[in-house]
Write an enzyme that holds these catalytic residues in place. Sequence first.
Site, PDB file in Angstrom:
ATOM      1  N   CYS A   1      42.640  37.724  40.147  1.00 45.56           N
ATOM      2  CA  CYS A   1      41.560  36.765  40.790  1.00 45.56           C
ATOM      3  C   CYS A   1      40.197  36.725  39.717  1.00 45.56           C
ATOM      4  O   CYS A   1      39.215  36.182  40.197  1.00 45.56           O
ATOM      5  CB  CYS A   1      40.833  37.756  41.946  1.00 45.56           C
ATOM      6  SG  CYS A   1      42.193  38.179  43.250  1.00 45.56           S
TER       7      CYS A   1
ATOM      8  N   GLU B   1      31.132  46.662  45.073  1.00 44.20           N
ATOM      9  CA  GLU B   1      30.379  45.625  44.198  1.00 44.20           C
ATOM     10  C   GLU B   1      28.757  45.826  44.547  1.00 44.20           C
ATOM     11  O   GLU B   1      27.999  45.634  43.711  1.00 44.20           O
ATOM     12  CB  GLU B   1      30.857  44.411  44.762  1.00 44.20           C
ATOM     13  CG  GLU B   1      30.225  43.255  43.722  1.00 44.20           C
ATOM     14  CD  GLU B   1      30.759  41.953  44.196  1.00 44.20           C
ATOM     15  OE1 GLU B   1      30.446  41.222  43.489  1.00 44.20           O
ATOM     16  OE2 GLU B   1      31.584  41.788  45.223  1.00 44.20           O
TER      17      GLU B   1
ATOM     18  N   HIS C   1      39.646  33.664  50.056  1.00 44.69           N
ATOM     19  CA  HIS C   1      39.780  34.134  48.710  1.00 44.69           C
ATOM     20  C   HIS C   1      40.725  33.166  48.062  1.00 44.69           C
ATOM     21  O   HIS C   1      41.866  33.225  48.303  1.00 44.69           O
ATOM     22  CB  HIS C   1      40.197  35.659  48.787  1.00 44.69           C
ATOM     23  CG  HIS C   1      40.026  36.334  47.369  1.00 44.69           C
ATOM     24  ND1 HIS C   1      39.827  35.489  46.068  1.00 44.69           N
ATOM     25  CD2 HIS C   1      40.234  37.514  47.036  1.00 44.69           C
ATOM     26  CE1 HIS C   1      39.808  36.220  45.053  1.00 44.69           C
ATOM     27  NE2 HIS C   1      40.081  37.477  45.348  1.00 44.69           N
TER      28      HIS C   1
ATOM     29  N   PHE D   1      43.052  42.228  40.462  1.00 44.47           N
ATOM     30  CA  PHE D   1      44.001  43.294  40.449  1.00 44.47           C
ATOM     31  C   PHE D   1      44.618  43.557  39.116  1.00 44.47           C
ATOM     32  O   PHE D   1      44.581  42.686  38.316  1.00 44.47           O
ATOM     33  CB  PHE D   1      45.429  42.850  41.236  1.00 44.47           C
ATOM     34  CG  PHE D   1      45.252  42.995  42.888  1.00 44.47           C
ATOM     35  CD1 PHE D   1      43.920  43.324  43.434  1.00 44.47           C
ATOM     36  CD2 PHE D   1      46.272  42.709  43.372  1.00 44.47           C
ATOM     37  CE1 PHE D   1      44.015  43.256  44.822  1.00 44.47           C
ATOM     38  CE2 PHE D   1      46.312  42.449  44.847  1.00 44.47           C
ATOM     39  CZ  PHE D   1      45.142  42.941  45.649  1.00 44.47           C
TER      40      PHE D   1
END
Length: 423
Positions: free
Chosen positions: A174, A325, A351, A410
Amino acid sequence: MADSRAETSGRRVVITGVGLVTPVGSGVEASWEALLQGTSGGRKITHFETTEELATRIACEVPDFDPSGVLEAKEIRRYDRFAQFALVAADEAMQHAGLSGPPAGVAAERFGVIFGSGIGGIATFEEQCKLLLERGPKRVSPFFVPMFIPDIAPGLISIRYGAKGPNFTTVSACASSAHAIGEAARSIQRGHADVILTGGSEATITELTMAGFSAMRAMSTRNDEPQTASRPFDATRDGFVMGEGGGALVLEALETAEGRGANILGEVLGYGLSGDAYHITAPDPDGAGAQHAMRMALEDGGIDASAVDYVNAHGTSTPHNDRTESAAIRAVLGSRADEIIVGSTKSMTGHLLGAAGAVEAVICVLTCRDGKIAPTINLENPDPDCDLNYAPNGSEERPVAVALTNSFGFGGHNVCLALGRAG
């Protein structure tokens, strides 16, 4: 700020064109208006027939995608959907920049393409595997390999526009397209190129991909509520919603853009990157890697934390990421974290995996341009561990000179881009 960057990182890098293919709109302005209106792209999957055996049966698909205005019928047949997204976004960015190839006075070898994708042509891979198993090896398409490999997107883009400079793809889950933008900026700063078309694309709403992420329990199972399933920072969030699409940006050395009288939309101020070295899928609970990437981006741009006006968070709507985050942003920005908006546009787009960084970088450019910040929708029950201002009640208007955008993947990949308003 600009002078500090020149001393530490080389040439200034500006943005002269942007392009978008998203689940909420066709093109940059339509997508942007939909985001400001708080439009959700969530819907039941139509790309394939789902059954109750599949835990997640919703996604943020690009509706009614028609690349025929950019691609010929033969190209559409021979290019995977992810590559089509890349080419359509790139076409808009190039038109936006007023280019059809290398700018006048710029050699083809000084014009590059760096484009990211986390997975590449997975739809083609699945289709050809079925053919192999059902009908034998002779039925596998001779276009299988060039349709499937992630690096075909920058290859096709370079062929279309005659770009003979740096040309490669970045694959870091990502964080893929955020890495692509950062590396493109670096190539220009270091003098390897004068213009680079960069970004990323992804088309992973397929049976195999959805089954894989469902097996991981990474995605939301709010199958009866697709429009409200992506709910970053909400206490009831239960996973991300898969999205698809692409984003593209034309980056140029400042002197190149000024020399041709280009309309400068914004600037790449800083680039930070790090690794968690912690777990294959889970973020480091201390957020050390995310913090390091953000601090590096600020340092790279000569930016004080007090100058940051907006953060487009990775904000996936997964239980661990949003909490980690939020804490990392607070640790880096200190009291400034309470004064700014930290938003997640994934609440609307879903996403987009490897394309997320590029789409969200374009959103930051538009945020700086217009002084408008898109909301984080579906935030109805705030998680007490996510205690920042996420603009849950609608878009807000305020000047934004510096925006940060985070992308985490990931494998523990972390990227932060610092983007600035033109001028």
